[in-house]
Design a protein around this motif. Structure first.
Motif, PDB file in Angstrom:
ATOM      1  N   SER A 249       1.219  -4.012   7.171  1.00 31.11           N
ATOM      2  CA  SER A 249       0.048  -4.153   6.299  1.00 31.11           C
ATOM      3  C   SER A 249      -0.821  -2.890   6.317  1.00 31.11           C
ATOM      4  CB  SER A 249      -0.785  -5.354   6.734  1.00 31.11           C
ATOM      5  OG  SER A 249      -1.161  -5.205   8.072  1.00 31.11           O
ATOM      6  N   ALA A 250      -0.507  -1.956   7.229  1.00 30.13           N
ATOM      7  CA  ALA A 250      -1.276  -0.708   7.324  1.00 30.13           C
ATOM      8  C   ALA A 250      -0.361   0.344   7.941  1.00 30.13           C
ATOM      9  CB  ALA A 250      -2.497  -0.937   8.211  1.00 30.13           C
TER      10      ALA A 250
ATOM     11  N   ARG B 229      -8.632  -4.990   8.718  1.00 31.94           N
ATOM     12  CA  ARG B 229      -7.610  -4.275   7.951  1.00 31.94           C
ATOM     13  C   ARG B 229      -8.091  -2.931   7.417  1.00 31.94           C
ATOM     14  NH1 ARG B 229      -4.482  -8.847   4.694  1.00 31.94           N
ATOM     15  NH2 ARG B 229      -6.522  -9.077   3.767  1.00 31.94           N
ATOM     16  N   ASP B 230      -9.400  -2.891   7.031  1.00 33.02           N
ATOM     17  CA  ASP B 230      -9.893  -1.687   6.367  1.00 33.02           C
ATOM     18  C   ASP B 230     -10.440  -0.661   7.361  1.00 33.02           C
ATOM     19  OD1 ASP B 230      -9.219  -3.213   4.268  1.00 33.02           O
ATOM     20  OD2 ASP B 230     -11.244  -3.512   3.492  1.00 33.02           O
TER      21      ASP B 230
ATOM     22  N   THR C 105      -6.308   4.516  10.789  1.00 37.86           N
ATOM     23  CA  THR C 105      -5.323   4.459  11.872  1.00 37.86           C
ATOM     24  C   THR C 105      -5.944   5.002  13.160  1.00 37.86           C
ATOM     25  OG1 THR C 105      -3.694   4.928  10.190  1.00 37.86           O
ATOM     26  CG2 THR C 105      -2.933   5.112  12.441  1.00 37.86           C
TER      27      THR C 105
ATOM     28  N   TRP D 270       0.808  -1.219   0.000  1.00 33.42           N
ATOM     29  CA  TRP D 270       0.000   0.000   0.000  1.00 33.42           C
ATOM     30  C   TRP D 270       0.848   1.280   0.000  1.00 33.42           C
ATOM     31  CZ3 TRP D 270       0.835   3.144   4.251  1.00 33.42           C
ATOM     32  CH2 TRP D 270       1.532   2.546   5.298  1.00 33.42           C
TER      33      TRP D 270
END
Ligand code: HEM
Length: 390
Positions: A65-66, A165-166, A169, A30
């Motif tokens: 992953s984020a 995940r979606d 933050t 990403w």
């Protein structure tokens, strides 16, 4: 990694194609970074056991992953390296040792039997996730840690946000903050009123100055999340996989052989590999792999879902075969970070898989497979709901 639509149990075909090409492949993340995807079983095991490979999320090059929240992420020793990782992990290993866990079998059997009784007395059809798959590991981990089960809705809400995940933050940071302060309060309570549970053990260490209160709370968060999110998904997704493979379901339902039940658990762990985001690491030195070199500072994603379908280790890997010897699977990871709760997870799954389908032999899916909502957006794969009837 996102699984292929219409093929809910198999890893993404693109990742499988990379596995055929070689043990290492570049992938895009990403943030524009291009870490290595480690595709094969042998190389994954070697790298996960390699001291030149770090699990420290704060190191430059770590393939997160984020976005990582400012101030880092407080999820305890799972994202730390030794010696700090080992220092903290050793404080909680005793309750997860095989003998201590096996002693919980009667209590877990009782929890499962009671929940099956409630299922049979309740509405039909019902959502198996809500009525069974989530309560089993939740009740077990609450008992072990000394967390009041009455609070489960509160902490499950936060933990769902953390493993999704979606989410932004900010949402993840807020959920983590909520769970941290909940556990911090609980550690405080245990310091005043110790009981015979894991959190009280940590509270004693805080009082002895071996651990800070915040470290104890972080460990509580890790164990609470890891203890129920994973096993709950294995119960529901495993049941769905068995519905889709009726000959295998019949094998399990009609057998009272504990060896078959144990091997069924290993095979379902291999086949489903619910921790489908891969084990994330970063190299701290140059590491040659075949005719390539992973450079210091490069990110690594060990895709354990495709390693578990490596035909070199598991012949005919896409077939669910409860009788095969699947014990070399990587569903619990490998090396120093290998799952601390694996014996507990195995026991819970053995009790569930050997009880649920025998006690409700007509249990079946109450909707079409393509209507089942899968957790493509979660760090842990599974189903959000599983409508069943009998
Ligand atoms: C079927 C259920 C489960 C699966 C598939 C699973 C999977 C995993 C995997 C793959 C790892 C390695 C992470 C890495 O290398 O980056 C891990 C670590 C861990 N698991 Fe599990 N887990 C399960 C159940 C549990 C349970 C019931 C607990 C108990 C509380 C637990 C506690 C932990 C902890 C504390 C770690 C971190 C270990 C370390 O960093 O040293 N897990 N798990």
């Amino acid at each position: 990694m996102r699984r292929a639509p219409g093929c809910p149990f198999d890893p993404p075909p693109a990742a499988r194609a990379k596995q055929e090409e070689g043990p290492l492949a570049r992938v895009g993340l990403w943030d524009g970074s291009t870490p290595w995807l480690v595709t094969r079983h042998a190389e994954q095991r070697a790298l996960m056991a390699d001291p030149r490979v770090s699990a420290d999320i704060t190191r430059p090059g770590y393939p997160s992953s984020a976005p990582i929240p400012p101030g880092g992420t407080s999820i305890s020793f799972i994202l730390m390296d030794d010696p700090e990782h080992g220092r903290l992990r050793r404080m909680v290993t005793a309750p997860f040792a095989t003998k201590r866990v096996q002693a919980l079998r009667p209590a877990i059997q009782r929890i499962v039997d009671d929940l099956v009784d409630e299922l049979l007395a309740g509405p039909n059809p019902v959502d198996l996730v809500d009525a069974f798959a989530l309560p089993v590991p939740s009740l077990v981990i609450c008992e072990l840690l000394g967390v009041p089960y009455a609070d489960h809705e509160y902490f499950q809400d936060s933990s769902k946000t953390i493993v999704k995940r979606d989410v932004s933050t900010e949402q993840r940071t807020a959920a983590m903050g909520k769970l941290m302060s909940y556990l911090d309060d609980l550690v405080g309570t245990k310091m005043e009123h110790p009981a015979d549970d894991l959190l009280s053990g940590l509270a004693t260490r805080v009082e002895a100055g071996e651990l800070t209160r915040s470290e104890a709370a972080q460990m509580g968060v890790l164990l609470l999340i890891a203890g129920h999110e994973t096993t709950a998904n294995m119960i529901a997704l495993g049941t769905l996989a068995l519905f889709e493979n009726p000959d295998q379901l019949a094998l399990l339902r009609d057998s009272d052989d504990p060896t078959l039940v144990a091997s069924a658990v290993e095979e379902l762990l291999r086949y489903l590999n619910i921790t489908h985001s891969g084990r994330r690491r970063v190299a701290t030195a140059d590491i040659p792999v075949g005719d390539q070199v992973i450079r210091a500072g490069e990110g690594l994603i060990m895709a354990n879902d495709i390693a578990n379908r490596d035909a070199e280790v598991f012949p005919d890997p896409d077939r669910l075969d409860l009788r095969r010897d699947a014990r070399r699977h990587l569903a619990f990871g490998f090396g120093v970070h290998q799952c601390l709760g694996q014996q507990l997870a195995r026991l819970e799954l053995q009790v569930v898989y050997s009880t649920l389908y025998r006690r409700i032999p007509t249990l079946e899916l109450a909707t079409d497979l393509d209507k089942v909502p899968f957790k493509h957006d979660g760090a842990v794969y599974g189903v959000y709901e599983l409508p069943v009837r009998w």
